[in-house]
Design an enzyme around this catalytic site. Sequence first.
Site, PDB file in Angstrom:
ATOM      1  NE  ARG A  15      -1.984  -1.756   3.497  1.00  0.00           N
ATOM      2  CZ  ARG A  15      -2.422  -1.988   4.868  1.00  0.00           C
ATOM      3  NH1 ARG A  15      -3.751  -1.412   5.085  1.00  0.00           N
ATOM      4  NH2 ARG A  15      -1.400  -2.342   5.676  1.00  0.00           N
ATOM      5  CG  HIS A  96      -1.778  -1.057  15.341  1.00  0.00           C
ATOM      6  ND1 HIS A  96      -3.285  -1.125  15.565  1.00  0.00           N
ATOM      7  CD2 HIS A  96      -1.842  -0.881  13.855  1.00  0.00           C
ATOM      8  CE1 HIS A  96      -3.896  -1.087  14.529  1.00  0.00           C
ATOM      9  NE2 HIS A  96      -3.152  -0.884  13.393  1.00  0.00           N
TER      10      HIS A  96
END
Length: 375
Positions: A15, A96
């Site tokens: 991506r 995260h």
Amino acid sequence: MRVGIPKEIKVHEYRVGLPPEAVGELVHHGHEVLVQASAGVGIGADDSAYEAVGARIVPDPAALFEQAEMVVKVKEPQAAECRMLRPGQLLFTYLHLAADPQQAEGLRQSGCSAVAYETVTDARGQLPLLAPMSEVAGRMAIQVGAVALQKAGGGRGVLLGGVPGVAPGHVVVIGGGNVGTHAARMAVGLGARVTVLDRSLARLRELDELFQGRVQTQYPTVRALEAAVLDADLVVGAVLVPGAAAPKLLRRATLQRMRAGSVVVDVSIDQGGCFETSHPTTHDQPTYIEAGIVHYCVANMPGAVARSSAYALSHATLPFVLQLADRGLRQACADDEHLLHGLNVHRGQITHAAVAQALGLPLLPARQALGLQSG
């Protein structure tokens, strides 16, 4: 503002932070956009596509990080990227941090300001920048789980949809949020028998209405969860506590009692995983077998469908990118409480409560860190 789009370097991450169309919007707003050479090749966007919308191509990450005032990525910065970040620079990406103390320390040492996609909120209390990838991961969980169930992958040799005269496989989804809903949708579409467990009775009612009896919903008492898992061919872990480490819902002792060759897909692995036997894998080697159970624990699942994922993500992130570029971090967060919730690290301090608690580090609330009055 000078915005930088680097090439992702996480293993098998294809991506890109923003596709050409989104870069064109930034340029239209008067911002300068730097794109690292070949950053978009994984989604089929070559350098000329970015140049056509007004971006400037830079040859390497060092040049990009040196010049950019804001860096927009997809995945958490790797160690080499953390070392290139600097005080006063803005990073906007998935972080995260609750399950990654090393990255948290790298960001603190850099002195940058890091805004995490996964803790930005909206007026409904949802996580709008996590939702698109949750939808992708939920759908992929059934796709990869079905492959892992094949004998060649170490699975039981079960066809999820069954065939006439042979019962379908049983899919158990733990968590009825975005990931779980989309996993259930895909499993139902394949013809599997599906059970969804969630602690919210309101959500279970919504799912019951949505699927019109095609999905069994259950409240996850210890006994109910264990019974469902022991009867399952495929278990999808789809639990999330925003910003915090995922709770361990299935212990090794329970997994050891599952049928040999059953599959677990731990979509919560970005936040540490919700199965005691989970550890992160990559698209290179996505599965491993432990206690006779096939585990799929890839931490960047949507990277495998890079084009679909990159466009879905950018549609959600672009409005926030524009806010940050147009107004700067402090004013953008002052104007938008939901964006303020995304600030995880600022000038060496942890600014999100759940992250600080998970890492055992002091908290400096985001509003205080930015010098904003209480509101």
